[in-house]
Design a protein around this motif. Structure first.
Motif, mmCIF file in Angstrom:
data_model
loop_
_atom_site.group_PDB
_atom_site.id
_atom_site.type_symbol
_atom_site.label_atom_id
_atom_site.label_comp_id
_atom_site.label_asym_id
_atom_site.label_seq_id
_atom_site.Cartn_x
_atom_site.Cartn_y
_atom_site.Cartn_z
ATOM 1 N N UNK A 1 -24.352 -31.111 -22.345
ATOM 2 C CA UNK A 1 -24.601 -32.333 -23.432
ATOM 3 C C UNK A 1 -23.755 -33.019 -23.965
ATOM 4 N N UNK A 2 -23.966 -34.198 -24.270
ATOM 5 C CA UNK A 2 -22.989 -35.087 -24.931
ATOM 6 C C UNK A 2 -22.938 -34.841 -26.196
ATOM 7 N N UNK A 3 -21.957 -34.608 -26.936
ATOM 8 C CA UNK A 3 -21.622 -34.239 -28.328
ATOM 9 C C UNK A 3 -20.603 -34.970 -28.980
ATOM 10 N N UNK A 4 -20.519 -34.892 -30.285
ATOM 11 C CA UNK A 4 -19.527 -35.655 -31.064
ATOM 12 C C UNK A 4 -18.942 -34.612 -32.114
ATOM 13 N N UNK A 5 -17.550 -34.578 -32.120
ATOM 14 C CA UNK A 5 -16.989 -33.587 -33.078
ATOM 15 C C UNK A 5 -17.153 -34.382 -34.716
ATOM 16 N N UNK A 6 -17.463 -33.554 -35.675
ATOM 17 C CA UNK A 6 -17.930 -33.918 -36.808
ATOM 18 C C UNK A 6 -16.614 -34.541 -37.475
ATOM 19 N N UNK A 7 -15.531 -34.010 -37.446
ATOM 20 C CA UNK A 7 -14.408 -34.343 -37.990
ATOM 21 C C UNK A 7 -13.669 -35.687 -37.288
ATOM 22 N N UNK A 8 -13.249 -35.165 -36.049
ATOM 23 C CA UNK A 8 -12.593 -36.561 -35.271
ATOM 24 C C UNK A 8 -13.513 -37.585 -34.856
ATOM 25 N N UNK A 9 -14.733 -37.199 -34.758
ATOM 26 C CA UNK A 9 -15.753 -38.161 -34.226
ATOM 27 C C UNK A 9 -15.495 -38.516 -32.706
ATOM 28 N N UNK A 10 -14.639 -37.588 -32.260
ATOM 29 C CA UNK A 10 -14.450 -37.933 -30.572
ATOM 30 C C UNK A 10 -15.685 -37.258 -29.805
ATOM 31 N N UNK A 11 -16.125 -38.102 -28.729
ATOM 32 C CA UNK A 11 -17.198 -37.593 -27.926
ATOM 33 C C UNK A 11 -16.384 -36.616 -27.131
ATOM 34 N N UNK A 12 -17.368 -35.482 -26.737
ATOM 35 C CA UNK A 12 -17.136 -34.394 -25.985
ATOM 36 C C UNK A 12 -18.222 -34.079 -25.079
ATOM 37 N N UNK A 13 -17.870 -33.140 -23.867
ATOM 38 C CA UNK A 13 -19.282 -32.771 -23.033
ATOM 39 C C UNK A 13 -19.146 -31.317 -23.241
ATOM 40 N N UNK A 14 -20.329 -30.747 -23.723
ATOM 41 C CA UNK A 14 -20.483 -29.305 -23.942
ATOM 42 C C UNK A 14 -21.216 -28.499 -22.845
ATOM 43 N N UNK A 15 -20.587 -27.684 -21.871
ATOM 44 C CA UNK A 15 -21.509 -27.150 -20.732
ATOM 45 C C UNK A 15 -22.052 -25.737 -21.723
ATOM 46 N N UNK A 16 -23.220 -25.691 -21.630
ATOM 47 C CA UNK A 16 -23.908 -24.358 -22.660
ATOM 48 C C UNK A 16 -24.540 -23.554 -21.063
ATOM 49 N N UNK A 17 -23.994 -22.673 -21.452
ATOM 50 C CA UNK A 17 -24.424 -21.459 -20.345
ATOM 51 C C UNK A 17 -25.187 -20.094 -20.824
#
Ligand SMILES: CC1(C)C(=O)N([C@H]2C=Cc3c(O)cccc32)c2nc(Nc3ccccc3)ncc21
Length: 352
Positions: free
Chosen positions: A50-66
């Protein structure tokens, strides 16, 4: 009059008949840790990314959910090995692991988000001119050299695993097939994707990881320039024959230097195959001074410097202090390679 009455009724019973209200879907944000999930970017058999965004830093991250419950023992071990390997690798052209969150049944790997997707799709706009292919290939080579220096082999290098970030720089993903190798004790698991696999893998021989990666790099370079696979064949046996025969077409537009380099990487005998050192020194690579800087980042002192925990990024720590985050706790987490919320926020602020 009728309109007023209707609005009155709706108003009283709160049903949102009004046009504005009807379109306002209540977006229920899905949250994982401090991250707001935005969309799905990839689906595997037992994992979704999933594409996600850190609530505090607002940076975009990718999260691999297994979903661990769907994995058998071997695949579960492979996932933990992939995590261990990603923790070991800190390189500008390898997707960085920021955080690992785990529950009884789920694993969440929070990594850098390569926003421009696969090189494979990037090539759909057309093959790369040799000047651009050289720069991209130098970034890939630098990342693979860095892994080999850490006794890690990728074993699944292919255009689909070469991602691109927002500046179109290479970010190698999927160390799922990655493995440690100890020089002298060869591996033999079949892995990677067939068109990128070396002859020794097709022959089921024992092989040395680094030489397998070099063969795949030869296929990658060919694909970047020709936008086609050097060895293809409708079926696996046909492909196998092509690879073992070792013949491939060179298009008219490929320079002789590039052809010379590819022919020294796609060599059947792994011991005759170019090493990374030889590739770096090759005329085609040396043709661009900008490439020299990319290829000189894996120096001894850089390795040493990385071992010794660098001085903290004061700016990031100050920002975190301002956010009321415990700095001592953060420093301890960084020293312990914790890959938790503290280290994630720190690295997301540093990389912003
Ligand atoms: C967590 C991690 C490393 C990962 O596992 N994937 C997956 C997901 C899709 C995919 C693929 O299509 C090819 C390789 C890896 C992957 C990632 N994809 C991206 N960006 C992206 C953006 C648009 C299209 C494809 C990939 N950034 C980081 C990752």
């Amino acid at each position: 009059f009728i309109k007023i009455v209707i609005q009155g009724i709706c108003g009283r019973y709160g049903s949102d008949a009004g046009p504005k209200m009807a379109t306002e879907r209540t977006k229920r944000a899905i949250k994982v840790g401090f991250y707001d999930i935005e969309k799905t970017i990839g689906k595997g058999n037992f994992a979704v990314v999933k594409l996600a965004r850190h609530r505090v830093t607002k940076s975009q991250v990718a999260i691999k959910i297994i979903d661990k419950t769907q994995l058998d023992e071997t695949n579960l071990k492979k996932v933990y090995r992939e995590i261990q390997i990603m923790k070991l690798l800190n390189h500008p052209h390898i997707v960085k692991l920021y955080q690992v969150m785990e529950t009884k049944s789920m694993l969440y790997l929070v990594t850098e988000y390569a926003s421009n997707g696969e090189m494979f799709n990037y090539l759909s706009h057309g093959a790369l001119p040799e000047k651009e292919a050289r720069k991209k290939f130098a970034q890939i080579l630098s990342a693979v050299e860095y892994c080999h220096a850490r006794h890690v082999v990728h074993r699944d290098l292919k255009a689909e695993n070469l991602l691109l970030d927002q500046n179109l720089n290479i970010k190698i993903a999927d160390f799922g097939f990655g493995n440690y190798y100890t020089p002298g004790s060869p591996l033999n698991t079949w892995c990677g994707s067939p068109p990128y696999a070396a002859p020794e893998v097709f022959e089921g021989k024992l092989y040395h990881g680094p030489q397998l990666d070099i063969w795949s790099l030869g296929v990658v370079l060919y694909v970047l320039i020709c936008r086609a696979l050097p060895f293809d064949g409708g079926t696996l046996p046909a492909l196998r024959d092509r690879v073992l025969e070792g013949r491939f077409r060179i298009p008219f537009f490929m320079s002789t230097e590039c052809e010379h380099l590819i022919r020294h990487m796609l060599v059947k005998d792994p011991n005759q195959r170019y090493t990374i050192e030889q590739i770096k020194k090759h005329k085609w690579m040396q043709a661009d001074p900008a490439v020299k800087t990319i290829l000189s980042c894996n120096t001894e002192e850089n390795f040493e410097r990385e071992e010794i925990l660098e001085e903290y990024n004061e700016q990031a720590l100050e920002l975190m202090q301002g956010l009321g985050i415990d700095i001592e706790r953060t420093k301890t987490a960084l020293a312990d390679d914790a890959y938790d919320h503290h280290t994630a926020i720190y690295h997301l602020l540093v990389d912003r």
